[in-house]
Motif scaffolding. Sequence first.
Motif, PDB file in Angstrom:
ATOM      1  N   SER A  40       0.808  -1.212   0.000  1.00 34.73           N
ATOM      2  CA  SER A  40       0.000   0.000   0.000  1.00 34.73           C
ATOM      3  C   SER A  40       0.843   1.265   0.000  1.00 34.73           C
ATOM      4  O   SER A  40       0.330   2.348  -0.296  1.00 34.73           O
ATOM      5  CB  SER A  40      -0.940   0.017   1.218  1.00 34.73           C
ATOM      6  OG  SER A  40      -0.192  -0.083   2.421  1.00 34.73           O
ATOM      7  N   SER A  41       2.143   1.148   0.311  1.00 33.75           N
ATOM      8  CA  SER A  41       3.009   2.326   0.332  1.00 33.75           C
ATOM      9  C   SER A  41       3.773   2.449  -0.977  1.00 33.75           C
ATOM     10  O   SER A  41       3.625   1.625  -1.882  1.00 33.75           O
ATOM     11  CB  SER A  41       3.991   2.232   1.506  1.00 33.75           C
ATOM     12  OG  SER A  41       4.912   1.188   1.295  1.00 33.75           O
ATOM     13  N   ILE A  59      12.970  -3.001   6.383  1.00 34.91           N
ATOM     14  CA  ILE A  59      13.955  -2.358   5.505  1.00 34.91           C
ATOM     15  C   ILE A  59      13.376  -2.227   4.092  1.00 34.91           C
ATOM     16  O   ILE A  59      12.939  -3.207   3.500  1.00 34.91           O
ATOM     17  CB  ILE A  59      15.268  -3.161   5.462  1.00 34.91           C
ATOM     18  CG1 ILE A  59      15.872  -3.238   6.872  1.00 34.91           C
ATOM     19  CG2 ILE A  59      16.252  -2.556   4.479  1.00 34.91           C
ATOM     20  CD1 ILE A  59      17.113  -4.112   6.955  1.00 34.91           C
ATOM     21  N   ALA A  60      13.394  -0.992   3.569  1.00 37.08           N
ATOM     22  CA  ALA A  60      12.905  -0.739   2.209  1.00 37.08           C
ATOM     23  C   ALA A  60      13.989  -1.105   1.206  1.00 37.08           C
ATOM     24  O   ALA A  60      15.147  -0.723   1.359  1.00 37.08           O
ATOM     25  CB  ALA A  60      12.509   0.720   2.063  1.00 37.08           C
ATOM     26  N   ILE A  61      13.606  -1.838   0.158  1.00 38.93           N
ATOM     27  CA  ILE A  61      14.601  -2.299  -0.813  1.00 38.93           C
ATOM     28  C   ILE A  61      14.279  -1.889  -2.258  1.00 38.93           C
ATOM     29  O   ILE A  61      15.178  -1.838  -3.095  1.00 38.93           O
ATOM     30  CB  ILE A  61      14.759  -3.837  -0.740  1.00 38.93           C
ATOM     31  CG1 ILE A  61      13.399  -4.536  -0.853  1.00 38.93           C
ATOM     32  CG2 ILE A  61      15.469  -4.238   0.541  1.00 38.93           C
ATOM     33  CD1 ILE A  61      13.479  -6.057  -0.892  1.00 38.93           C
ATOM     34  N   PHE A  62      13.003  -1.624  -2.580  1.00 41.52           N
ATOM     35  CA  PHE A  62      12.647  -1.232  -3.935  1.00 41.52           C
ATOM     36  C   PHE A  62      11.523  -0.187  -3.884  1.00 41.52           C
ATOM     37  O   PHE A  62      10.776  -0.111  -2.900  1.00 41.52           O
ATOM     38  CB  PHE A  62      12.135  -2.428  -4.760  1.00 41.52           C
ATOM     39  CG  PHE A  62      13.181  -3.450  -5.071  1.00 41.52           C
ATOM     40  CD1 PHE A  62      14.139  -3.212  -6.048  1.00 41.52           C
ATOM     41  CD2 PHE A  62      13.213  -4.665  -4.388  1.00 41.52           C
ATOM     42  CE1 PHE A  62      15.105  -4.166  -6.343  1.00 41.52           C
ATOM     43  CE2 PHE A  62      14.175  -5.612  -4.672  1.00 41.52           C
ATOM     44  CZ  PHE A  62      15.127  -5.367  -5.649  1.00 41.52           C
ATOM     45  N   ARG A  63      11.417   0.574  -4.954  1.00 45.48           N
ATOM     46  CA  ARG A  63      10.261   1.453  -5.117  1.00 45.48           C
ATOM     47  C   ARG A  63       9.072   0.606  -5.576  1.00 45.48           C
ATOM     48  O   ARG A  63       9.223  -0.304  -6.392  1.00 45.48           O
ATOM     49  CB  ARG A  63      10.543   2.555  -6.141  1.00 45.48           C
ATOM     50  CG  ARG A  63      11.529   3.606  -5.673  1.00 45.48           C
ATOM     51  CD  ARG A  63      11.589   4.770  -6.658  1.00 45.48           C
ATOM     52  NE  ARG A  63      10.298   5.409  -6.813  1.00 45.48           N
ATOM     53  CZ  ARG A  63       9.811   6.349  -5.992  1.00 45.48           C
ATOM     54  NH1 ARG A  63      10.535   6.730  -4.948  1.00 45.48           N
ATOM     55  NH2 ARG A  63       8.631   6.884  -6.208  1.00 45.48           N
ATOM     56  N   GLY A  71       4.050  -5.064 -10.900  1.00 44.73           N
ATOM     57  CA  GLY A  71       5.395  -5.258 -11.446  1.00 44.73           C
ATOM     58  C   GLY A  71       5.959  -6.584 -10.965  1.00 44.73           C
ATOM     59  O   GLY A  71       5.336  -7.301 -10.177  1.00 44.73           O
ATOM     60  N   SER A  72       7.133  -6.936 -11.461  1.00 45.79           N
ATOM     61  CA  SER A  72       7.753  -8.205 -11.062  1.00 45.79           C
ATOM     62  C   SER A  72       9.211  -7.982 -10.673  1.00 45.79           C
ATOM     63  O   SER A  72       9.897  -7.113 -11.229  1.00 45.79           O
ATOM     64  CB  SER A  72       7.674  -9.227 -12.208  1.00 45.79           C
ATOM     65  OG  SER A  72       8.345  -8.748 -13.352  1.00 45.79           O
ATOM     66  N   LEU A  73       9.667  -8.766  -9.688  1.00 42.38           N
ATOM     67  CA  LEU A  73      11.055  -8.732  -9.226  1.00 42.38           C
ATOM     68  C   LEU A  73      11.694 -10.078  -9.541  1.00 42.38           C
ATOM     69  O   LEU A  73      11.266 -11.110  -9.002  1.00 42.38           O
ATOM     70  CB  LEU A  73      11.115  -8.473  -7.721  1.00 42.38           C
ATOM     71  CG  LEU A  73      10.650  -7.098  -7.238  1.00 42.38           C
ATOM     72  CD1 LEU A  73      10.614  -7.068  -5.717  1.00 42.38           C
ATOM     73  CD2 LEU A  73      11.591  -6.020  -7.756  1.00 42.38           C
TER      74      LEU A  73
END
Length: 345
Positions: A40-41, A59-63, A71-73
Motif C-alpha cells: 500500500s506504500s 527495511i525498504a529495498i525497492f520502489r 510489477g515483477s522482481l
Amino acid sequence: MLRSTLIAAALLALTSGAAFAQAERDSLAAPVLRANVTVSSDVVRIGDVVENAGTAAQIAIFRAPDLGTTGSLPTQQLLTVLRAHEVIGVQTRDLREVSVTRSSRTLVSKEIEHQIARVLERRNGLGDAANISVTFERDLRELQLDSAHTGDMRATTVRFDPRNGRFDITFEIANDVTYSPTKLRFTGTAVETVEAAVLTRAVERNDILKSSDVVIERRPKAEVGNDVANRDRSVGMQARKQMRAGQALKVADLGKPDLVARDQGVTLIYETPGIYLTGRGKAIDSGTEGDVVNVVNLQSKRTVQGVVTGPGQVSIIVPTPRLTTTAALSSEPPAAPAPESRKAE
C-alpha cells in the motif's frame, strides 16, 4: 511439603523448556519468498516479499509500482539485495520472480461525472442530476488514488456559468493516514438533457413513421425545448413537414395519419334515425379521424361537408332545421347522397 515443591519445580522447568524451544524454533524458521505481494506504500520492504524476515522486515529495498499497477522482481536480483542486508538462506520454492501489486482506490470517469452532476443539481436553472450530462475539458477515463484515501468526494469550490454551461469544481477526499486530504479539480461543461425521439432517416411530408424510423437519444434541453416528442407518440404518426435524419421530433411536427386524402374516392354515409344511406364521393380536402372535410357527391355533383370516421369514409353533416316558422316546417329536407342501400331500423 518437600515433595510438592519438587513437583512444582519440575513442572515449571518443563513449561519453560517448551516455551524456550518454541521461541527457538520461531527464531530459526527459515525465511521464505512470497510469490505474490500487495503493498500500500510507495516502497517495497523486505517483510513484504519474505516471510519470516525477522528484524530486517521493515527495511525498504525497492520502489513500489505505480498506483493500481503490478510489477515483477526477478528472484536472483531479489536474493542479491537480500544478502546485502544479511538476509540469507531464503527458500525460493523455485520461483523465478515475485509479483508486486500496488493497491489503490480507482475513480472511474462515470463516478466523477455522477458526483459533479449531484453538485450542480438544480443549480442555476439545471434540473435533476440524472438529466445532467457532463463533458470534461480534458479526456478523463479513471484516476488512481492511494488506498488510504477512503473518504467521500466533498466539493469545496463550485463555479458554474449558466450562459455557456462551463463548470470549475474542486473536490477533497479524506486520507486515513494523514490529516491532508487529496484535492481534485475538474473543469468542463454541463448541460441538462432530455430523452427525445430522433429520426433515423429523412422523411417527406405526410410520411407515416415506422418503428425503424425512430430511436431514442438524450439531447440538450435547450436544443429541443419542452415540445419534444417521445417514441411512443411518434411511431404511427404522420409527418407534417419534411425532416432530415438525426432531427429530434417535436409534438408539433407530427399528426394523426390522414384517413382521407385529397382527390381520393370515399364512401359517403348519411344516417338519421331509421335511415342509413351510402354513396360515392370525391374528397376535396385531406383529413384524419374527426376532421371536417369537403366532399363532392359524385351522383348529385353537389359539395357537402362531412366528418372523417374511418379510412376512406366520411359521414355527412346534416344541419338541424330551425323549427321557428311554418315555412321552416314545410322546407325540403337537407341534401343527402343518392342512395345505394337503405335499411330501416
